[in-house]
Scaffold this active site. Structure first.
Site, PDB file in Angstrom:
ATOM      1  N   THR A 113       1.181  52.595  19.841  1.00  0.00           N
ATOM      2  CA  THR A 113       1.540  53.659  18.904  1.00  0.00           C
ATOM      3  C   THR A 113       0.482  54.762  18.874  1.00  0.00           C
ATOM      4  OG1 THR A 113       1.709  54.102  16.528  1.00  0.00           O
ATOM      5  CG2 THR A 113       0.485  52.159  17.133  1.00  0.00           C
ATOM      6  N   ASP A 114       0.906  55.962  18.466  1.00  0.00           N
ATOM      7  CA  ASP A 114      -0.064  57.059  18.298  1.00  0.00           C
ATOM      8  C   ASP A 114      -0.944  56.835  17.071  1.00  0.00           C
ATOM      9  OD1 ASP A 114       1.872  57.498  16.347  1.00  0.00           O
ATOM     10  OD2 ASP A 114       2.064  59.655  16.716  1.00  0.00           O
ATOM     11  N   GLU A 115      -0.556  55.873  16.203  1.00  0.00           N
ATOM     12  CA  GLU A 115      -1.313  55.683  14.957  1.00  0.00           C
ATOM     13  C   GLU A 115      -2.732  55.176  15.209  1.00  0.00           C
ATOM     14  OE1 GLU A 115       1.013  54.004  11.746  1.00  0.00           O
ATOM     15  OE2 GLU A 115       2.871  54.695  12.670  1.00  0.00           O
ATOM     16  N   TYR A 171      -2.024  47.919  10.144  1.00  0.00           N
ATOM     17  CA  TYR A 171      -1.124  47.980  11.312  1.00  0.00           C
ATOM     18  C   TYR A 171      -1.799  48.692  12.474  1.00  0.00           C
ATOM     19  CZ  TYR A 171       2.483  49.895  14.406  1.00  0.00           C
ATOM     20  OH  TYR A 171       3.202  50.269  15.516  1.00  0.00           O
ATOM     21  N   LYS A 212      -3.013  47.333  16.191  1.00  0.00           N
ATOM     22  CA  LYS A 212      -2.520  47.861  17.468  1.00  0.00           C
ATOM     23  C   LYS A 212      -3.691  48.409  18.297  1.00  0.00           C
ATOM     24  CE  LYS A 212       1.152  48.179  18.824  1.00  0.00           C
ATOM     25  NZ  LYS A 212       2.049  47.252  19.580  1.00  0.00           N
TER      26      LYS A 212
HETATM   27  P1  NAD Z   1      10.397  45.901  15.385  1.00  0.00           P
HETATM   28  O1  NAD Z   1       9.644  45.412  14.184  1.00  0.00           O
HETATM   29  O2  NAD Z   1      11.755  46.489  15.207  1.00  0.00           O
HETATM   30  O3  NAD Z   1      10.544  44.704  16.433  1.00  0.00           O
HETATM   31  C1  NAD Z   1       9.502  43.824  16.737  1.00  0.00           C
HETATM   32  C2  NAD Z   1      10.085  42.641  17.504  1.00  0.00           C
HETATM   33  O4  NAD Z   1       8.993  41.754  17.819  1.00  0.00           O
HETATM   34  C3  NAD Z   1      11.103  41.847  16.692  1.00  0.00           C
HETATM   35  O5  NAD Z   1      12.225  41.533  17.493  1.00  0.00           O
HETATM   36  C4  NAD Z   1      10.341  40.594  16.318  1.00  0.00           C
HETATM   37  O6  NAD Z   1      11.172  39.445  16.168  1.00  0.00           O
HETATM   38  C5  NAD Z   1       9.392  40.442  17.495  1.00  0.00           C
HETATM   39  N1  NAD Z   1       8.186  39.672  17.134  1.00  0.00           N
HETATM   40  C6  NAD Z   1       7.389  39.858  16.056  1.00  0.00           C
HETATM   41  N2  NAD Z   1       6.404  38.938  16.043  1.00  0.00           N
HETATM   42  C7  NAD Z   1       6.585  38.177  17.162  1.00  0.00           C
HETATM   43  C8  NAD Z   1       5.876  37.084  17.723  1.00  0.00           C
HETATM   44  N3  NAD Z   1       4.801  36.556  17.113  1.00  0.00           N
HETATM   45  N4  NAD Z   1       6.311  36.565  18.900  1.00  0.00           N
HETATM   46  C9  NAD Z   1       7.422  37.078  19.516  1.00  0.00           C
HETATM   47  N5  NAD Z   1       8.128  38.094  19.015  1.00  0.00           N
HETATM   48  C10 NAD Z   1       7.717  38.649  17.853  1.00  0.00           C
HETATM   49  O7  NAD Z   1       9.404  46.919  16.096  1.00  0.00           O
HETATM   50  P2  NAD Z   1       9.718  48.255  16.910  1.00  0.00           P
HETATM   51  O8  NAD Z   1       9.755  49.385  15.964  1.00  0.00           O
HETATM   52  O9  NAD Z   1      10.843  48.020  17.837  1.00  0.00           O
HETATM   53  O10 NAD Z   1       8.358  48.391  17.752  1.00  0.00           O
HETATM   54  C11 NAD Z   1       8.217  47.756  19.011  1.00  0.00           C
HETATM   55  C12 NAD Z   1       6.841  48.067  19.574  1.00  0.00           C
HETATM   56  O11 NAD Z   1       6.694  49.479  19.718  1.00  0.00           O
HETATM   57  C13 NAD Z   1       5.700  47.593  18.680  1.00  0.00           C
HETATM   58  O12 NAD Z   1       4.684  47.099  19.507  1.00  0.00           O
HETATM   59  C14 NAD Z   1       5.264  48.855  17.955  1.00  0.00           C
HETATM   60  O13 NAD Z   1       3.895  48.785  17.621  1.00  0.00           O
HETATM   61  C15 NAD Z   1       5.528  49.908  19.009  1.00  0.00           C
HETATM   62  N6  NAD Z   1       5.821  51.247  18.491  1.00  0.00           N
HETATM   63  C16 NAD Z   1       6.772  51.436  17.526  1.00  0.00           C
HETATM   64  C17 NAD Z   1       7.055  52.731  17.089  1.00  0.00           C
HETATM   65  C18 NAD Z   1       8.131  53.002  16.062  1.00  0.00           C
HETATM   66  O14 NAD Z   1       8.306  54.152  15.637  1.00  0.00           O
HETATM   67  N7  NAD Z   1       8.908  52.008  15.632  1.00  0.00           N
HETATM   68  C19 NAD Z   1       6.359  53.828  17.621  1.00  0.00           C
HETATM   69  C20 NAD Z   1       5.392  53.591  18.613  1.00  0.00           C
HETATM   70  C21 NAD Z   1       5.142  52.301  19.046  1.00  0.00           C
HETATM   71  P1  TYD Z   2       7.526  54.919   8.332  1.00  0.00           P
HETATM   72  O1  TYD Z   2       8.944  55.060   8.780  1.00  0.00           O
HETATM   73  O2  TYD Z   2       7.131  53.711   7.558  1.00  0.00           O
HETATM   74  O3  TYD Z   2       6.616  55.093   9.630  1.00  0.00           O
HETATM   75  P2  TYD Z   2       4.991  55.269   9.765  1.00  0.00           P
HETATM   76  O4  TYD Z   2       4.351  54.920   8.481  1.00  0.00           O
HETATM   77  O5  TYD Z   2       4.660  54.287  10.839  1.00  0.00           O
HETATM   78  O6  TYD Z   2       4.786  56.694  10.166  1.00  0.00           O
HETATM   79  O7  TYD Z   2       7.160  56.190   7.444  1.00  0.00           O
HETATM   80  C1  TYD Z   2       7.315  57.503   7.945  1.00  0.00           C
HETATM   81  C2  TYD Z   2       6.774  58.459   6.896  1.00  0.00           C
HETATM   82  O8  TYD Z   2       7.624  58.400   5.736  1.00  0.00           O
HETATM   83  C3  TYD Z   2       5.383  58.088   6.387  1.00  0.00           C
HETATM   84  O9  TYD Z   2       4.659  59.284   6.129  1.00  0.00           O
HETATM   85  C4  TYD Z   2       5.643  57.343   5.093  1.00  0.00           C
HETATM   86  C5  TYD Z   2       6.893  57.997   4.561  1.00  0.00           C
HETATM   87  N1  TYD Z   2       7.796  57.114   3.788  1.00  0.00           N
HETATM   88  C6  TYD Z   2       8.256  57.535   2.520  1.00  0.00           C
HETATM   89  O10 TYD Z   2       7.908  58.624   2.030  1.00  0.00           O
HETATM   90  N2  TYD Z   2       9.107  56.706   1.855  1.00  0.00           N
HETATM   91  C7  TYD Z   2       9.509  55.502   2.356  1.00  0.00           C
HETATM   92  O11 TYD Z   2      10.270  54.763   1.685  1.00  0.00           O
HETATM   93  C8  TYD Z   2       9.030  55.108   3.642  1.00  0.00           C
HETATM   94  C9  TYD Z   2       9.439  53.789   4.230  1.00  0.00           C
HETATM   95  C10 TYD Z   2       8.185  55.960   4.331  1.00  0.00           C
END
Ligand code: NAD
Ligand code: TYD
Length: 350
Positions: free
Chosen positions: A131-133, A156, A160
């Site tokens: 992630t960019d975070e 989080y 990461k």
């Molecule tokens: P998600 O929470 O929707 O899915 C995570 C998956 O991992 C789930 O299917 C869960 O069952 C599985 N999992 C969790 N713990 C596990 C374990 N101990 N063993 C095996 N499987 C396990 O997450 P997502 O949003 O799809 O993100 C996927 C990846 O991309 C993550 O690594 C996240 O850090 C990264 N990412 C997400 C975003 C975003 O905006 N969602 C952005 C950048 C990077």
């Molecule tokens: P989120 O979807 O949790 O992603 P991230 O924290 O990883 O960026 O949140 C996106 C943005 O929205 C973040 O600035 C937090 C804000 N947010 C709210 O204002 N209300 C909410 O209920 C949630 C879940 C997020």
């Protein structure tokens, strides 16, 4: 070319889009989806691919050393795309240890298994999806590049960042072939309704308050999940070993502006009066340590690998809303059970 590819976290939001894309585009690859099926993992996400001859599911936890050893021994995977993680910042504030367990320890266990089973092989790849975070929080100007120093600020993002460092360390110390990508906020179908966009859609449908943290002025860069899956496909096939690629949408939005846009789309789709959904907006106590702004400079992947986002944000949001409205049963299944407690949490009004 035949390949055996282990995708971790394939039952989650981004993972399911990655699995769907790889299964459809590469019939000669064997795609093994390994997932622990936590609250965020849902095999309903993959109903359309589960009968494909090149797809297989393994129910396992990446923190389980013996299980990971067995998976590598039994399936002789020659590449890993590692997405399994705990992924929600708010949950990491409530329970940091589960993030350290899965994201840090789990990644280390996988790296160890790969190192052991791939000893002496150079035709393998460990692709870590991040992630960019990890870069921290920006002020009003500037962008994260691949050279921005790490400065994670939530449990989080710290977990990461740790996993990214471990992946780089296994590359430098043991010569493990790796590549990493760091992406901005994703949106699209199958996203768990705890993240901003699907949570707001869900609450608007149910006429529940829309909790906007703080003043709603935090900025995120949004990318359509299928564009992220396309980027992962390209980095997997063309990324240079040991390199990091930033992936972003060139699409910054203040939270409150995004929520208003979503409200307008929802009013139209639900044939409600203009302003109906926006009247649900409720400012609540800010998230602890809330990062102000994320913005990605994605010029490296654009120039070097030829990737760029394909979809305009408003079109992507429309499609996303349509998908959630057409799949109430998906939302119903996923928001019952273990999720219900979290969803019932009380917000403190500002
Ligand atoms: P998600 O929470 O929707 O899915 C995570 C998956 O991992 C789930 O299917 C869960 O069952 C599985 N999992 C969790 N713990 C596990 C374990 N101990 N063993 C095996 N499987 C396990 O997450 P997502 O949003 O799809 O993100 C996927 C990846 O991309 C993550 O690594 C996240 O850090 C990264 N990412 C997400 C975003 C975003 O905006 N969602 C952005 C950048 C990077
Ligand atoms: P989120 O979807 O949790 O992603 P991230 O924290 O990883 O960026 O949140 C996106 C943005 O929205 C973040 O600035 C937090 C804000 N947010 C709210 O204002 N209300 C909410 O209920 C949630 C879940 C997020």
């Amino acid at each position: 070319m035949q390949r055996k590819l282990l995708v971790t976290g394939g039952a989650g939001f981004i993972g399911s889009h990655v699995v769907r894309r790889l299964v459809a585009r590469y019939p000669s690859y064997q795609i093994l989806n390994l997932d622990a099926l936590t609250y965020a993992g849902n095999l309903e996400n993959l109903r359309d691919v589960e009968a494909s001859p090149n797809y297989q599911f393994v129910h396992a936890d990446i923190t389980d050393e013996a299980a990971m050893d067995r998976v590598f021994a039994d399936h002789v995977a020659d590449a890993v795309i590692h997405l399994a993680a705990e992924s929600h910042v708010d949950r990491s504030i409530l329970d940091p240890l589960s993030f350290i367990r899965t994201n840090v320890l789990g990644t280390a266990v996988l790296l160890n298994a790969a190192r052991k089973h791939w000893a002496g092989r150079s035709d393998v790849l460990f692709y870590h999806v991040s992630t960019d975070e990890v870069y921290g929080s920006l002020g009003d100007i500037g962008f994260f590049t691949e050279d921005t120093p790490y400065d994670p600020r939530s449990p989080y993002s710290a977990s990461k960042a740790s996993s990214d460092h471990l992946v780089k360390a296994y590359h430098h110390t043991f010569g493990l072939p790796v590549v990493i990508s760091n992406c901005s906020n994703n949106y699209g179908s199958h996203q768990f309704p705890e993240k901003l966009i699907p949570l707001m859609i869900h609450n608007i449908v149910q006429r529940k308050p829309l909790p906007v943290y703080g003043e709603g002025l935090n900025v995120r860069d949004w990318l359509w999940v299928e564009d992220h899956a396309a980027a992962i496909d390209i980095v997997f096939h063309k990324g240079r070993l040991g390199e990091t690629y930033n992936i972003g949408g060139f699409n910054e939005w203040k939270n409150i502006d995004l929520v208003h846009l979503l409200c307008r789309i929802m009013d139209r789709k639900l044939q409600r009066e203009a302003g109906d959904s926006a009247s649900l907006i409720t400012y609540v106590k800010d998230r602890a340590g809330h990062d102000r702004r994320y913005a990605i400079d994605a010029s490296k992947i654009q120039c070097e690998l030829g990737w760029s986002p394909s979809l305009q944000f408003e079109e992507g949001l429309e499609r996303t809303v349509e998908w959630y409205l057409a799949h109430p049963e998906w939302v119903e299944h996923i928001t019952s059970g273990s999720y219900a407690d979290y969803y019932q949490r009380q917000y403190i009004h500002r």
